[in-house]
Design a protein around this motif. Structure first.
Motif, PDB file in Angstrom:
ATOM      1  N   GLN A 144       2.649  -7.879   8.747  1.00  0.00           N
ATOM      2  CA  GLN A 144       2.687  -6.528   8.207  1.00  0.00           C
ATOM      3  C   GLN A 144       4.024  -5.899   8.525  1.00  0.00           C
ATOM      4  O   GLN A 144       4.518  -6.013   9.632  1.00  0.00           O
ATOM      5  N   MET A 145       4.587  -5.219   7.527  1.00  0.00           N
ATOM      6  CA  MET A 145       5.832  -4.474   7.736  1.00  0.00           C
ATOM      7  C   MET A 145       5.630  -3.048   7.272  1.00  0.00           C
ATOM      8  O   MET A 145       5.119  -2.865   6.176  1.00  0.00           O
ATOM      9  N   PRO A 146       5.972  -2.041   8.001  1.00  0.00           N
ATOM     10  CA  PRO A 146       6.373  -2.131   9.406  1.00  0.00           C
ATOM     11  C   PRO A 146       5.163  -2.467  10.285  1.00  0.00           C
ATOM     12  O   PRO A 146       4.041  -2.074   9.991  1.00  0.00           O
ATOM     13  N   ALA A 147       5.440  -3.182  11.339  1.00  0.00           N
ATOM     14  CA  ALA A 147       4.380  -3.683  12.217  1.00  0.00           C
ATOM     15  C   ALA A 147       3.781  -2.602  13.099  1.00  0.00           C
ATOM     16  O   ALA A 147       2.643  -2.729  13.541  1.00  0.00           O
ATOM     17  N   ASP A 148       4.514  -1.541  13.343  1.00  0.00           N
ATOM     18  CA  ASP A 148       4.058  -0.525  14.296  1.00  0.00           C
ATOM     19  C   ASP A 148       3.360   0.672  13.636  1.00  0.00           C
ATOM     20  O   ASP A 148       3.172   1.695  14.266  1.00  0.00           O
ATOM     21  N   ASN A 149       2.963   0.559  12.367  1.00  0.00           N
ATOM     22  CA  ASN A 149       2.244   1.652  11.706  1.00  0.00           C
ATOM     23  C   ASN A 149       0.843   1.819  12.271  1.00  0.00           C
ATOM     24  O   ASN A 149       0.232   0.857  12.733  1.00  0.00           O
ATOM     25  N   ARG A 153       5.633   4.167   0.585  1.00  0.00           N
ATOM     26  CA  ARG A 153       4.990   2.914   1.001  1.00  0.00           C
ATOM     27  C   ARG A 153       4.452   3.073   2.418  1.00  0.00           C
ATOM     28  O   ARG A 153       5.143   3.526   3.320  1.00  0.00           O
ATOM     29  N   ILE A 154       3.202   2.672   2.599  1.00  0.00           N
ATOM     30  CA  ILE A 154       2.576   2.692   3.922  1.00  0.00           C
ATOM     31  C   ILE A 154       2.900   1.385   4.636  1.00  0.00           C
ATOM     32  O   ILE A 154       3.462   1.390   5.726  1.00  0.00           O
ATOM     33  N   ILE A 155       2.512   0.274   3.995  1.00  0.00           N
ATOM     34  CA  ILE A 155       2.792  -1.055   4.558  1.00  0.00           C
ATOM     35  C   ILE A 155       2.967  -2.071   3.435  1.00  0.00           C
ATOM     36  O   ILE A 155       2.543  -1.848   2.307  1.00  0.00           O
ATOM     37  N   THR A 156       3.574  -3.193   3.784  1.00  0.00           N
ATOM     38  CA  THR A 156       3.540  -4.407   2.978  1.00  0.00           C
ATOM     39  C   THR A 156       2.937  -5.480   3.864  1.00  0.00           C
ATOM     40  O   THR A 156       3.373  -5.663   5.007  1.00  0.00           O
ATOM     41  N   TRP A 172       0.841  -1.187   0.000  1.00  0.00           N
ATOM     42  CA  TRP A 172       0.000   0.000   0.000  1.00  0.00           C
ATOM     43  C   TRP A 172       0.883   1.247   0.000  1.00  0.00           C
ATOM     44  O   TRP A 172       1.857   1.318   0.748  1.00  0.00           O
ATOM     45  N   PHE A 173       0.508   2.228  -0.836  1.00  0.00           N
ATOM     46  CA  PHE A 173       1.262   3.467  -0.999  1.00  0.00           C
ATOM     47  C   PHE A 173       0.330   4.675  -0.930  1.00  0.00           C
ATOM     48  O   PHE A 173      -0.867   4.554  -1.188  1.00  0.00           O
TER      49      PHE A 173
END
Length: 152
Positions: A91-96, A80-83, A70-71
């Motif tokens: 989810q990476m990064p996990a702390d978003n 990039r927001i997450i993968t 996701w962007f």
């Protein structure tokens, strides 16, 4: 010398008829991903208000999926927001603040006006190739209270 459309006088099709038919059928062809599916991102609810939540849902993809990226605005790595990797449900990064889910949806909680953006999802198939992408313009509105209205 005989004209190419001369065949139509004897029961054959003219070039003009063929072109009209081809044009007609091309109007029915919708833009599709490489997998042949029409993919879209649908926000639920369709717009946000400050402090509320939205879930961006993926519709129309039925192929095998390894991950979702996701962007915001562009697909540059810096945006990039997450993968979200489906096989390991990670989810990476996990702390978003934003949260990804196995179905590819993205939850954005506690919306701010800064969340008004174009959101893009890339779907990566099980071969590790980008199978398709889709985007949506999402808007967040401030809360408007009528004059004299107050919260309890």
């Amino acid at each position: 010398m005989e004209r190419p459309s001369g065949a139509s006088q004897h029961g054959g099709s003219s070039w003009k008829e063929i072109l009209i038919t081809a044009s007609f059928f091309s109007c029915w062809i919708q833009p599709q991903s490489a997998q042949g599916t029409l993919v879209s991102v649908v926000p639920r609810p369709p717009y946000g208000t400050v402090g509320s939540n939205v879930t961006l849902m993926i519709q129309g993809y039925s192929g095998s999926i390894f991950s979702y990226n996701w962007f915001k605005n562009t697909t540059e790595v810096s945006n990039r927001i997450i993968t979200y990797t489906v096989p390991v449900k990670e989810q990476m990064p996990a702390d978003n603040r934003e949260r990804g889910f196995p179905n590819g949806s993205l939850l954005i909680p506690n919306l701010t006006l800064n969340d008004t953006e174009v959101y893009i999802v890339q779907i990566v198939n099980s071969e590790g190739m980008i199978a398709t992408d889709a985007k949506v313009q999402f808007r967040v509105y401030g809360k408007c209270w009528p004059s004299g209205f107050s919260l309890p």
